[in-house]
Design a protein around this motif. Structure first.
Motif, PDB file in Angstrom:
ATOM      1  N   TRP A 218       0.826  -1.211   0.000  1.00 57.51           N
ATOM      2  CA  TRP A 218       0.000   0.000   0.000  1.00 57.51           C
ATOM      3  C   TRP A 218       0.858   1.258   0.000  1.00 57.51           C
ATOM      4  N   PHE A 219       1.956   1.231   0.738  1.00 57.72           N
ATOM      5  CA  PHE A 219       2.838   2.401   0.798  1.00 57.72           C
ATOM      6  C   PHE A 219       3.427   2.709  -0.575  1.00 57.72           C
ATOM      7  N   HIS A 220       3.944   1.678  -1.249  1.00 52.98           N
ATOM      8  CA  HIS A 220       4.584   1.906  -2.544  1.00 52.98           C
ATOM      9  C   HIS A 220       3.548   2.197  -3.636  1.00 52.98           C
ATOM     10  N   LEU A 221       2.340   1.692  -3.499  1.00 52.17           N
ATOM     11  CA  LEU A 221       1.293   2.051  -4.440  1.00 52.17           C
ATOM     12  C   LEU A 221       0.981   3.547  -4.333  1.00 52.17           C
ATOM     13  N   GLY A 222       0.863   4.027  -3.104  1.00 52.47           N
ATOM     14  CA  GLY A 222       0.618   5.450  -2.897  1.00 52.47           C
ATOM     15  C   GLY A 222       1.762   6.305  -3.405  1.00 52.47           C
TER      16      GLY A 222
END
Length: 251
Positions: A218-222
């Motif tokens: 989720w962090f890297h998607l954001g």
């Protein structure tokens, strides 16, 4: 004894004549060694290579850059200022159509055929499969935006020559398509993981193989969406500047 030495020497030189095979064997052995050092199985490496080829094979950055350069050289770019259509959106729609065609007729059949012979790991979970598709969509958007940004620079250089080569070199080095970041020395790996090129190949593949935890996904998607928004703003800004440049020059 000298005759046998001659035979041995002749056989050695005969094998050395096939230099491409020699280098391929060396590279293959190194990949196997590094894979074990990095706690990556050979099958994971095969899967990574197949996915990397699928991600990069469905998009042609040089086609986007050359199309903008061709329109600039022919003067067709000025016509778009008279149309109620956004030129960047036209290029994007055109690339989406080409992407769909290459995906259905080239990428999927090639990956399926290769996977039958070399084997390919499935996603580690349904969640990772869904997120891989999301990261792949982000990869396509980012690659298009970066390519369009490079292409629009041609308005100031008056040619797109070498721009596609420069972008291609950056993608080869920092997208993870040739060598996964697992094998990079840590200072270089840390830099590469934070560059926007990493979201084109490395992160989609890492998600598929389960190399990232759920919070990391989720962090890297954001973060990737942030890069996409930044490049989108850059493309829109450059297009406005380019449009003004064409108008001022009377193009």
């Amino acid at each position: 004894m000298s005759a046998y030495l001659a035979f041995a020497r002749s056989a050695f030189h005969a094998q050395l004549a096939y230099r491409n095979e020699v280098w391929a064997n060396i590279f293959g052995k190194l990949v196997q060694v590094f894979a074990r050092v990095a706690s990556v199985s050979l099958q994971q490496m095969v899967t990574y290579a197949l996915l990397g080829g699928a991600v990069m094979g469905a998009t042609r950055p040089e086609r986007i850059i050359n199309e903008i350069g061709r329109s600039l050289k022919s003067g067709d770019i000025a016509v778009w200022l008279l149309k109620p259509i956004s030129y960047p959106l036209y290029i994007f729609a055109n690339e989406c159509g080409s992407f769909g065609y290459r995906l259905m007729t080239q990428v999927i059949p090639t990956v399926a055929f290769t996977a039958l012979f070399y084997g390919m790991l499935p996603p580690v979970s349904p969640f990772h499969a869904v997120m891989f598709i999301a990261f792949w969509a982000l990869s396509f958007a980012l690659l298009f935006l970066i390519s369009a940004l490079f292409g629009l620079v041609a308005f100031w250089l008056m040619t797109s020559f070498s721009l596609d080569w420069i972008l291609g070199a950056l993608l080869q080095l920092f997208s993870g398509v040739l060598v996964p970041f697992w094998f990079f020395p840590e200072p270089l790996a840390m830099i590469a993981r934070h560059l926007p090129f990493a979201w084109i190949v490395y992160y989609p593949n890492a998600v598929y193989l389960g190399r990232l935890s759920t919070p990391e996904i989720w962090f890297h998607l954001g973060l990737g969406l942030g890069w996409a928004a930044l490049f989108l703003a850059g493309v829109l800004w450059l297009w406005r500047r380019a449009s003004s440049r064409i108008t001022v020059q009377g193009g």
